[in-house]
Scaffold this active site. Structure first.
Site, PDB file in Angstrom:
ATOM      1  CB  SER A 130      -0.858  -0.012   1.270  1.00  0.00           C
ATOM      2  OG  SER A 130      -1.476   1.235   1.460  1.00  0.00           O
ATOM      3  CE1 TYR A 143      -3.881  -2.225   5.172  1.00  0.00           C
ATOM      4  CE2 TYR A 143      -3.164   0.027   4.794  1.00  0.00           C
ATOM      5  CZ  TYR A 143      -3.612  -1.183   4.306  1.00  0.00           C
ATOM      6  OH  TYR A 143      -3.786  -1.366   2.951  1.00  0.00           O
TER       7      TYR A 143
HETATM    8  N1  LIG Z   1      -8.972  -0.698  -0.304  1.00  0.00           N
HETATM    9  C1  LIG Z   1      -7.943   0.136  -0.238  1.00  0.00           C
HETATM   10  O1  LIG Z   1      -8.123   1.373  -0.166  1.00  0.00           O
HETATM   11  C2  LIG Z   1      -6.531  -0.386  -0.309  1.00  0.00           C
HETATM   12  C3  LIG Z   1      -5.485   0.537  -0.503  1.00  0.00           C
HETATM   13  C4  LIG Z   1      -4.188   0.070  -0.567  1.00  0.00           C
HETATM   14  C5  LIG Z   1      -3.909  -1.280  -0.432  1.00  0.00           C
HETATM   15  N2  LIG Z   1      -4.944  -2.152  -0.238  1.00  0.00           N
HETATM   16  C6  LIG Z   1      -4.621  -3.559  -0.071  1.00  0.00           C
HETATM   17  O2  LIG Z   1      -5.249  -4.312  -1.071  1.00  0.00           O
HETATM   18  C7  LIG Z   1      -5.515  -5.628  -0.579  1.00  0.00           C
HETATM   19  C8  LIG Z   1      -6.965  -5.991  -0.845  1.00  0.00           C
HETATM   20  O3  LIG Z   1      -7.781  -5.085  -0.123  1.00  0.00           O
HETATM   21  P1  LIG Z   1      -9.321  -4.837  -0.487  1.00  0.00           P
HETATM   22  O4  LIG Z   1      -9.532  -3.377  -0.386  1.00  0.00           O
HETATM   23  O5  LIG Z   1      -9.663  -5.551  -1.719  1.00  0.00           O
HETATM   24  O6  LIG Z   1      -9.994  -5.505   0.798  1.00  0.00           O
HETATM   25  P2  LIG Z   1     -11.367  -6.320   0.962  1.00  0.00           P
HETATM   26  O7  LIG Z   1     -12.329  -6.008  -0.111  1.00  0.00           O
HETATM   27  O8  LIG Z   1     -11.770  -6.103   2.377  1.00  0.00           O
HETATM   28  O9  LIG Z   1     -10.883  -7.840   0.770  1.00  0.00           O
HETATM   29  C9  LIG Z   1     -10.024  -8.445   1.681  1.00  0.00           C
HETATM   30  C10 LIG Z   1      -9.802  -9.878   1.293  1.00  0.00           C
HETATM   31  O10 LIG Z   1      -8.893 -10.466   2.228  1.00  0.00           O
HETATM   32  C11 LIG Z   1      -9.443 -11.690   2.686  1.00  0.00           C
HETATM   33  N3  LIG Z   1      -9.065 -11.965   4.065  1.00  0.00           N
HETATM   34  C12 LIG Z   1      -9.152 -11.149   5.128  1.00  0.00           C
HETATM   35  N4  LIG Z   1      -8.790 -11.796   6.246  1.00  0.00           N
HETATM   36  C13 LIG Z   1      -8.491 -13.069   5.875  1.00  0.00           C
HETATM   37  C14 LIG Z   1      -8.076 -14.239   6.569  1.00  0.00           C
HETATM   38  N5  LIG Z   1      -7.892 -14.265   7.903  1.00  0.00           N
HETATM   39  N6  LIG Z   1      -7.879 -15.363   5.866  1.00  0.00           N
HETATM   40  C15 LIG Z   1      -8.058 -15.381   4.544  1.00  0.00           C
HETATM   41  N7  LIG Z   1      -8.434 -14.318   3.808  1.00  0.00           N
HETATM   42  C16 LIG Z   1      -8.659 -13.179   4.484  1.00  0.00           C
HETATM   43  C17 LIG Z   1     -10.958 -11.526   2.558  1.00  0.00           C
HETATM   44  O11 LIG Z   1     -11.563 -12.807   2.362  1.00  0.00           O
HETATM   45  P3  LIG Z   1     -12.494 -13.576   3.413  1.00  0.00           P
HETATM   46  O12 LIG Z   1     -13.126 -12.562   4.297  1.00  0.00           O
HETATM   47  O13 LIG Z   1     -13.459 -14.340   2.555  1.00  0.00           O
HETATM   48  O14 LIG Z   1     -11.553 -14.475   4.115  1.00  0.00           O
HETATM   49  C18 LIG Z   1     -11.078 -10.695   1.296  1.00  0.00           C
HETATM   50  O15 LIG Z   1     -11.126 -11.517   0.166  1.00  0.00           O
HETATM   51  C19 LIG Z   1      -5.163  -5.606   0.914  1.00  0.00           C
HETATM   52  O16 LIG Z   1      -3.882  -6.160   1.108  1.00  0.00           O
HETATM   53  C20 LIG Z   1      -5.153  -4.139   1.236  1.00  0.00           C
HETATM   54  O17 LIG Z   1      -4.318  -3.839   2.325  1.00  0.00           O
HETATM   55  C21 LIG Z   1      -6.249  -1.741  -0.172  1.00  0.00           C
END
Ligand SMILES: NC(=O)c1ccc[n+]([C@@H]2O[C@H](COP(=O)([O-])OP(=O)(O)OC[C@H]3O[C@@H](n4cnc5c(N)ncnc54)[C@H](OP(=O)(O)O)[C@@H]3O)[C@@H](O)[C@H]2O)c1
Length: 251
Positions: A130, A143
């Site tokens: 990130s 985070y």
């Molecule tokens: N959204 C943002 O603004 C943003 C910005 C920068 C970077 N990112 C990064 O991008 C990545 C994806 O984020 P997103 O925004 O797409 O988040 P999201 O929509 O909340 O999705 C998170 C995913 O992680 C999985 N997950 C969470 N805890 C888990 C566990 N204990 N075991 C297995 N799977 C788990 C969830 O699946 P289940 O709940 O089905 O297990 C879900 O598929 C992350 O690494 C995040 O830090 C996001």
């Protein structure tokens, strides 16, 4: 499993991971989509090119068992992640440890466990970090720490693994419109969130090209540049003002 063309995507049941899985499958890659939510995995299973695999990253035993399933692998996209958005003292140890386990420890364990299979196929590791791993991020302090770990870990590993022909790349997006940001405090910053399909396209481009570090989007590149020019505490103070205002506007 010994199919060498398979790409693991963690956190594929929602947000960025789901979109990456869909776009990879649409172009003909075989995707192993991982997550906990069974109904979401079942939906993905219905799509051509995607196999759903249940994986709970909070369980060391489950991760160990998962890694033994693969003889060779063409790639892994370590995308799963969670955050906690509030003052540090509004949280608790369980939440802190859960962030560290999901965003850091599970990824380190997965890479160690999958490395033999990746080495067999000159595989690729794309780490989804990130911008918050490149600059301080008040109100998401744990985070930001976990993502900074993944940036340094990934860039270090990249050099070590070159001799094994395993490529490592770090992908560092800024805010994306996903479940993670679907929270009251982000409402006033909603216009700054990138569409998930665009970020997934950028992530796949990074997976194909394997740059050391890729920050998608003009605004995110500017923030990253500012973090190189100005002292980190100055950037931290600026970010604190932005997020404090977002918290006040929400209240
Ligand atoms: N959204 C943002 O603004 C943003 C910005 C920068 C970077 N990112 C990064 O991008 C990545 C994806 O984020 P997103 O925004 O797409 O988040 P999201 O929509 O909340 O999705 C998170 C995913 O992680 C999985 N997950 C969470 N805890 C888990 C566990 N204990 N075991 C297995 N799977 C788990 C969830 O699946 P289940 O709940 O089905 O297990 C879900 O598929 C992350 O690494 C995040 O830090 C996001």
């Amino acid at each position: 499993m010994s199919d060498t063309s398979k790409i693991i995507v963690t956190g594929a049941t929602s947000g960025l991971g789901r979109e990456i899985a869909l776009q990879l499958a649409a172009r003909g890659d075989s995707v192993l989509a991982c997550g906990r939510r069974a109904e979401r995995l079942a939906e993905l299973e219905d799509l051509k090119g995607i196999t759903g695999l249940s994986l709970d990253l909070s369980s060391k035993t489950e991760i160990d068992n998962f890694c033994t399933k693969f003889d060779s692998l063409s790639g892994v996209i370590l995308n799963a992640g969670i955050t906690f958005v509030d003052r540090f003292d509004a949280g608790d140890v369980a939440t802190d440890m859960s962030l560290i386990q999901t965003n850091v420890a599970a990824n380190v364990q997965l890479i160690r466990g999958l490395l033999p299979a990746l080495k067999k196929d000159q595989g690729r590791i794309l780490i989804v970090a990130s911008v918050g791993g490149l600059t301080p991020l008040p109100y998401q302090a744990v985070y930001a720490g976990t993502k900074a770990f993944m940036v340094n870990f990934g860039l270090s590993l990249r050099e070590e693994l070159k001799s094994d022909s395993v490529s490592v790349s770090v992908f560092a997006p800024g805010g994306i419109k996903t479940e993670m940001t679907d929270i009251p405090v982000m409402k006033t910053l909603e216009n700054d969130l990138a569409p998930v399909a665009d970020v997934a396209r950028a992530a796949i481009k990074a997976y194909d090209k394997m740059p050391a570090l890729h920050v998608p989007g003009g605004q995110n590149k500017l923030i990253t540049l500012a973090a190189k020019v100005f002292p980190r505490h100055v950037i931290a103070a600026q970010a604190e003002r932005i997020y404090r205002k977002a918290r006040e506007d929400k209240a």
